[in-house]
Write an enzyme that holds these catalytic residues in place. Structure first.
Site, PDB file in Angstrom:
ATOM      1  N   ASP A  14       2.669   2.053  -4.103  1.00 22.57           N
ATOM      2  CA  ASP A  14       3.505   1.464  -3.089  1.00 22.57           C
ATOM      3  C   ASP A  14       4.393   2.600  -2.590  1.00 22.57           C
ATOM      4  O   ASP A  14       4.793   3.474  -3.370  1.00 22.57           O
ATOM      5  CB  ASP A  14       4.347   0.342  -3.699  1.00 22.57           C
ATOM      6  CG  ASP A  14       5.457  -0.110  -2.782  1.00 22.57           C
ATOM      7  OD1 ASP A  14       5.156  -0.541  -1.664  1.00 22.57           O
ATOM      8  OD2 ASP A  14       6.631  -0.008  -3.184  1.00 22.57           O
ATOM      9  N   VAL A  15       4.718   2.602  -1.317  1.00 19.42           N
ATOM     10  CA  VAL A  15       5.478   3.717  -0.747  1.00 19.42           C
ATOM     11  C   VAL A  15       6.923   3.333  -0.445  1.00 19.42           C
ATOM     12  O   VAL A  15       7.873   3.967  -0.905  1.00 19.42           O
ATOM     13  CB  VAL A  15       4.783   4.259   0.526  1.00 19.42           C
ATOM     14  CG1 VAL A  15       5.618   5.359   1.168  1.00 19.42           C
ATOM     15  CG2 VAL A  15       3.388   4.768   0.194  1.00 19.42           C
TER      16      VAL A  15
END
Length: 244
Positions: A14-15
């Protein structure tokens, strides 16, 4: 017991919220608008309102949807109305900073794994995020690439298919994320090994991220990306010592 950290070939990430400090970015932009209007905003209150607006039925892709979100939350925060302010909030995504440990940790991890981004952000924003992080990714999947957003399993399936074409399998992946709702719960249901980065460990609540229906105990749990990178380096040193 989960597989040892060194036994994975891919780390999927996930960023926004795990590597990029989107809460800080949102609060800074809203605070700037408030200051120009001669007022102030409570950052945590703003995140609560953001979360409620962001997860309404009529949402668009992120961060373009921040134009709509601003129109919803501005009156409740005492901020000026106007599309230009919503566009300012949207455009601020291009300058959101990574967490202080993100860039170095990703550089260290990229020496041992293929790093794959899995973000609910649009491609234009991800381009800025990746640059902020030092462009560490082997591959990247965005909301407009996949046509869906996490926690939709279809997003993950596209990554599984890519990894298989690359010669790996789902079992070769460690999924790394801060969002229990978007990532940790669904990754568990799909049979992945996961790693929870508890970015808000010193704060109450879930901030700008929707609260999960139930908490999922992760396979690995760290409070920062630095802790994960340190654990990997320590495991490598132990393996080297054992083979000496």
């Amino acid at each position: 017991m989960p597989k040892p950290l060194l036994n994975f070939k891919y780390l999927t990430f996930d960023v926004v919220g795990t590597l990029i400090d989107f809460e800080g970015g949102l609060k800074d932009c809203l605070a700037g608008i408030a200051a120009e209007a001669g007022t102030t905003v409570d950052g945590e209150a703003a995140l609560t309102l953001y979360r409620e607006a962001r997860y309404a039925p009529d949402v668009g892709l992120f961060p373009d949807d921040l134009v709509r979100v601003y129109s919803v939350i501005a009156p409740k925060l005492g901020l000026p109305a106007g599309t230009r302010f919503g566009e300012r909030l949207r455009d601020s995504a291009a300058s959101w900073a990574g967490f202080p440990d993100s860039r170095d940790a990703m550089a260290r991890l990229a020496k041992r794994y293929k790093l794959i981004a899995m973000t609910n952000a649009q491609r234009w924003a991800f381009t800025h995020f990746s640059r902020e992080l030092g462009d560490p990714f082997y591959a990247g999947f965005t909301a407009d690439d996949t046509g869906v957003e996490k926690p939709n399993p279809a997003f993950f399936q596209q990554v599984f298919d890519y990894v298989e074409r690359d010669g790996g399998s789902k079992d070769d992946i460690l999924h790394v994320a801060q969002s229990q709702y978007h990532d940790i719960g669904v990754s568990r249901s799909l049979g992945m090994t996961n790693c929870w980065i508890q970015r808000r460990h010193a704060q109450k609540g879930y901030g700008g991220t929707i609260e999960p229906a139930e908490f999922t105990q992760p396979d690995f749990h760290f409070r920062s990306m630095a802790e994960l990178a340190d654990a990997v380096d320590a495991a490598a040193e132990e393996a080297k010592a054992a083979s000496a």
